[in-house]
Design a protein around this motif. Structure first.
Motif, PDB file in Angstrom:
ATOM      1  N   VAL A   1       0.840  -1.204   0.000  1.00  0.00           N
ATOM      2  CA  VAL A   1       0.000   0.000   0.000  1.00  0.00           C
ATOM      3  C   VAL A   1       0.868   1.244   0.000  1.00  0.00           C
ATOM      4  O   VAL A   1       0.662   2.175  -0.790  1.00  0.00           O
ATOM      5  CB  VAL A   1      -0.947   0.019   1.225  1.00  0.00           C
ATOM      6  N   GLU A   2       1.869   1.221   0.852  1.00  0.00           N
ATOM      7  CA  GLU A   2       2.759   2.375   0.947  1.00  0.00           C
ATOM      8  C   GLU A   2       3.451   2.632  -0.395  1.00  0.00           C
ATOM      9  O   GLU A   2       3.522   3.762  -0.863  1.00  0.00           O
ATOM     10  CB  GLU A   2       3.798   2.091   2.035  1.00  0.00           C
ATOM     11  N   ALA A   3       3.918   1.576  -1.012  1.00  0.00           N
ATOM     12  CA  ALA A   3       4.594   1.717  -2.302  1.00  0.00           C
ATOM     13  C   ALA A   3       3.639   2.255  -3.360  1.00  0.00           C
ATOM     14  O   ALA A   3       3.978   3.164  -4.128  1.00  0.00           O
ATOM     15  CB  ALA A   3       5.167   0.370  -2.738  1.00  0.00           C
TER      16      ALA A   3
ATOM     17  N   VAL B   1      -1.307   7.048  -8.672  1.00  0.00           N
ATOM     18  CA  VAL B   1      -1.886   5.834  -8.089  1.00  0.00           C
ATOM     19  C   VAL B   1      -2.393   6.138  -6.688  1.00  0.00           C
ATOM     20  O   VAL B   1      -1.724   6.812  -5.910  1.00  0.00           O
ATOM     21  CB  VAL B   1      -0.833   4.696  -8.023  1.00  0.00           C
ATOM     22  N   SER B   2      -3.597   5.672  -6.355  1.00  0.00           N
ATOM     23  CA  SER B   2      -4.025   5.730  -4.959  1.00  0.00           C
ATOM     24  C   SER B   2      -4.563   4.361  -4.576  1.00  0.00           C
ATOM     25  O   SER B   2      -4.970   3.568  -5.429  1.00  0.00           O
ATOM     26  CB  SER B   2      -5.058   6.833  -4.741  1.00  0.00           C
ATOM     27  N   CYS B   3      -4.525   4.076  -3.279  1.00  0.00           N
ATOM     28  CA  CYS B   3      -4.870   2.721  -2.856  1.00  0.00           C
ATOM     29  C   CYS B   3      -5.382   2.719  -1.424  1.00  0.00           C
ATOM     30  O   CYS B   3      -4.743   3.286  -0.532  1.00  0.00           O
ATOM     31  CB  CYS B   3      -3.618   1.832  -2.977  1.00  0.00           C
ATOM     32  N   ASN B   4      -6.538   2.111  -1.215  1.00  0.00           N
ATOM     33  CA  ASN B   4      -7.031   1.928   0.150  1.00  0.00           C
ATOM     34  C   ASN B   4      -6.229   0.842   0.860  1.00  0.00           C
ATOM     35  O   ASN B   4      -5.736  -0.087   0.228  1.00  0.00           O
ATOM     36  CB  ASN B   4      -8.510   1.516   0.140  1.00  0.00           C
ATOM     37  N   GLU B   5      -6.156   0.961   2.178  1.00  0.00           N
ATOM     38  CA  GLU B   5      -5.545  -0.106   2.970  1.00  0.00           C
ATOM     39  C   GLU B   5      -6.393  -1.368   2.894  1.00  0.00           C
ATOM     40  O   GLU B   5      -7.608  -1.298   2.717  1.00  0.00           O
ATOM     41  CB  GLU B   5      -5.507   0.310   4.447  1.00  0.00           C
ATOM     42  N   ALA B   6      -5.767  -2.515   3.097  1.00  0.00           N
ATOM     43  CA  ALA B   6      -6.528  -3.763   3.202  1.00  0.00           C
ATOM     44  C   ALA B   6      -7.046  -3.893   4.634  1.00  0.00           C
ATOM     45  O   ALA B   6      -6.269  -3.892   5.583  1.00  0.00           O
ATOM     46  CB  ALA B   6      -5.651  -4.951   2.861  1.00  0.00           C
ATOM     47  N   GLU B   7      -8.366  -3.959   4.753  1.00  0.00           N
ATOM     48  CA  GLU B   7      -8.955  -4.255   6.062  1.00  0.00           C
ATOM     49  C   GLU B   7      -9.149  -5.761   6.215  1.00  0.00           C
ATOM     50  O   GLU B   7      -9.211  -6.296   7.319  1.00  0.00           O
ATOM     51  CB  GLU B   7     -10.305  -3.556   6.194  1.00  0.00           C
ATOM     52  N   GLY B   8      -9.326  -6.425   5.069  1.00  0.00           N
ATOM     53  CA  GLY B   8      -9.530  -7.871   5.084  1.00  0.00           C
ATOM     54  C   GLY B   8      -9.093  -8.466   3.760  1.00  0.00           C
ATOM     55  O   GLY B   8      -8.502  -7.793   2.925  1.00  0.00           O
TER      56      GLY B   8
END
Lengths: 503, 503
Positions: free
Chosen positions: A402-404, A411-418
């Motif tokens: 996610v950080e990368a 590019v944007s990206c939500n964190e993985a919650e699951g």
């Protein structure tokens, strides 16, 4: 009857071997089931097929293949044990012992297997008989009882083994339920966009209409219930008989966990609009955020009381392929039905009967999933350590990725919650979109294919899952080892790609 | 969005929860897929369900159940390991070792496992990776290569691994092929009568028309090709688009092996009439008569030369559930396609992809089936002895049963040439037929149910498979141990039944 007379007989009738063309084929695009022709399954689609070709080239020619990478990184499919995830030892011990019962009584076995594994295998075999025999079509009764206990413990609401079906993975259960549900080409099923393409494929195979509802990327992939209702209404006005709603929670490909409010809204909508709620909960054990725990739809439904609890038809799916078990190749899972009419239950049972039974290896996998070693058991410490280790590794890899992604231009990206996926958005420059068009590809497929050819990283373009028009994504698992290397290769590719397609 | 506003929103739209009846159900006989409602599967139908009830009664109450027998004898389904058939040791050793790879390298293993089992498991794991990972959707490539070698050795004609699909048993393959084939409710498939009810069930699920052709009981269940052509013609005149022909050889439920002449006739008819030939050959290893060996349709087809060999579309099915392997619970099998168009092959592959892959346990079972120990290998003697022992036992049981059936009043029965079933005819007296009618049952179901209630023997009435109008049969496996006891119970029942229904 001789050959000559057979020819003579058939010559009297109309035959299909048209004009006696020996090259005539019965099965052609004109005669094959249209629903099969139209079904798509991107997770094993064009890009993964190309990755397979490249892998074979690397295997046969090594460095002489002339490729700018040394191995394919398969991030297209949630297949943990294809990568470096080790199977849970206890499950495999039970599996080996039940496969070869002579081992259980062998004098050397106590030096190889812990006593609880030997004991568990012995009692399972007493219940099952042989792993080589068909079981009850719904699955071994005692295993279904333990599934019911697992559900009751998880949710705090009773579960009934006679409403639980063991399946060959969640996909097999989903296919059966959709086959039962769809009775006309006008029938429709609500599916999230983006979605796991099993759903569009299964709907296509049943000649049914997908009715999309959008998950909102800027609200952690949650849903707006008013929008869902608008889509139901729109579909019904267009003549679609909307019969069910699919919810994937934790989400695939989105990696989100739904809020309780969203879940209650969904139950109400299913009640008000007369929809079967199909809850795909196979990622219930892949949870990364303490503030977004997994809650089952069964628990939400039962907790809402009348009139929902005893009336909304719910089917929830679980699997041994995901979580820390990751036993995809074993093909095991289960579904639980709630509030089905007795007539519908009878049909679910009949479909299961025609398919005989899921593999006993898969059923035993489910047994270990729902009844793992308990504290104090000889196998507990190892089981705990393995399970926690896998969970920690996945969480770490997801965070690094996610950080990368967030550092990449556009590019944007939500964190993985699951779950085990990230689904970043890419803002592609107009020149890239034009180049994709010229190549006859969607822009995200163009990007993903270029990524594969340049780095060996195999992801699935967002168009395989559905996305808001005009947005572009790809789905990547975060299962692969060597995350740092993945990031380095991706970063280099992305910078060059953006440079190349700059205005 | 709050609960109130959700209600408000939906109230503005048409909803399906009719008249706000909380007991409304989406899934009812009126809304469930008609094709599912109409499908039947007698092998696990009413009589086996009643047997299950009786078994539970016996288990919970024992002698207090007040039943005139102490155990249910399950002769309704070909499930050898549910009865007394022991699994082949070599297969189970490979299975245990691949499930728990630590065993292979364990220092004690060489005292437990023969060296060839250890070596085979090691090389399989090198090819597979983990049994917990999805494989290629068609099955592990190296296993498909060994299947191709097996077919080539058997038939003397080359086989191509890229035309071989590993499946979760033969049923799964049959279902996929029929789904691909059926593109309209006017499409029809020739099926033998009597037939294994998977075919009528799968055709019903695909809303296709079964086009029957009769097997001739007085000619060892062979077929009259002129009659087959008459049925094709009749069906086409009625508007049915006949697209394929199913042949079960060795036969189920009939236990016959087709003559070479019959097989060549079938190939010609498929060529002339433009039919895909679907050859169910799962009983190819259950052969009892030296003058009726098994010959595959592939061998017959390829041996016939032009224009048949390279043009008739053939798909042949095999399984690990039958033969001396009898590993039903593992769900493994394969099919080979010949002469399919590239476009059709692509669709077969896509369907396999959507289902991900068959279980690795099943795939490994197929591997051992097609590449068993060879003479000189440490495991050969035991494997040979086990396999031959099973074959001898089945042959003996079939002979004892046939002889017993032939001694019963009004019963005649062909010998088993192959498979694991007998399908005797019973001439039922008019009084029995009237009693059946009064009970709302078909006469053969009436007889079979009475047999179950009196003796605990569970067979399947002939009406579940189809039979010549006005004839009555039942199908029994000859897998159960205690054949002498079976015969004694059956004989007593039959005499009393015939006495009771005498004019």
């Amino acid at each position: 009857m001789s050959y000559t007379s057979a020819l003579f007989t058939s010559a009297r009738y109309h035959t299909s071997r048209e004009a006696r063309d020996p090259n005539y084929r019965v099965l052609t695009p004109a005669t094959i089931n249209k629903s099969v022709l139209e079904a798509q399954y991107a997770v094993r689609g064009a890009i993964p097929l190309r990755a397979e070709e490249l892998r074979e080239k690397l295997e046969s020619k090594g460095k002489d293949a002339g490729l700018p990478f040394e191995e394919i990184v398969s991030c297209n499919i949630g297949n943990p044990q294809q990568l470096d995830q080790k199977p849970l030892t206890f499950l495999r011990q039970i599996s080996a012992l039940t496969e070869y019962p002579d081992l259980i009584s062998h004098p050397l076995s106590k030096d190889i297997f812990p006593s609880d594994a030997l004991e568990r295998a012995r009692s399972l075999l007493e219940e099952i008989g042989s792993t080589g025999a068909y079981s009850h079509s719904m699955g071994v009764p005692s295993i279904r009882k333990r599934v019911a206990n697992f559900i009751a413990d998880r949710d705090g609401h009773a579960a009934d083994p006679s409403k639980i079906y063991l399946t060959a993975g969640a996909s097999a259960g989903v296919s059966n339920l959709l086959q039962l549900l769809i009775s006309s080409p006008l029938d429709g099923v609500l599916i999230p966009i983006p979605q796991y393409p099993l759903y569009t494929a299964a709907l296509a195979l049943n000649a049914a209409r997908p009715v999309p509802y959008f998950l909102n990327e800027s609200a952690e992939w949650g849903l707006d219930i008013a929008d869902v209702e608008k889509n139901i209404d729109k579909a019904r006005h267009e003549g679609t008989n909307v019969k069910a709603m699919v919810v994937i929670n934790p989400g695939n490909p989105t990696g989100n966990c739904l809020s309780l409010e969203n879940m209650e809204d969904i139950v109400r909508v299913c009640y008000e609009h007369g929809l079967v709620l199909m809850a795909d909960e196979v990622y219930q054990d892949n949870i990364y955020h303490p503030n977004r725990p997994f809650t089952s739809f069964k628990k939400v439904l039962k907790g809402m009381g009348a009139p929902y609890a005893d009336n909304v038809e719910l089917v929830s799916f679980h699997s041994i392929s995901k979580g820390q078990t990751g036993e995809c190749g074993r093909r095991g899972g289960y579904f639980e039905i709630c509030n089905f009419s007795p007539e519908a239950e009878e049909q679910v049972y009949k479909l299961a009967s025609i398919q005989l039974c899921p593999s006993l290896g898969g059923q035993i996998g489910v047994d270990v999933l729902v009844a793992p070693p308990q504290e104090g058991d000889p196998s507990y410490a190892q089981w705990r350590e393995e399970k926690d280790g896998i969970a920690r590794t996945l969480k770490h890899r997801s965070e690094v990725l996610v950080e990368a992604f967030r550092e990449l231009e556009g590019v944007s990206c939500n964190e993985a919650e699951g779950a085990m996926y990230l689904f970043p958005t890419i803002s592609l420059p107009p020149k890239a979109i034009a180049a994709a068009k010229a190549a006859g590809q969607s822009p995200d497929a163009f990007y993903s294919l270029r990524l594969l050819e340049a780095t060996g990283i195999c992801v699935v373009p967002g168009s395989g899952f559905g996305q808001q028009p005009g947005t572009w994504h790809f789905r990547t698992t975060f299962l692969a080892p060597g995350t740092e290397d993945y990031v380095r290769r991706l970063k280099k590719f992305h910078e060059e790609f953006m440079q190349e397609h700059k205005e």
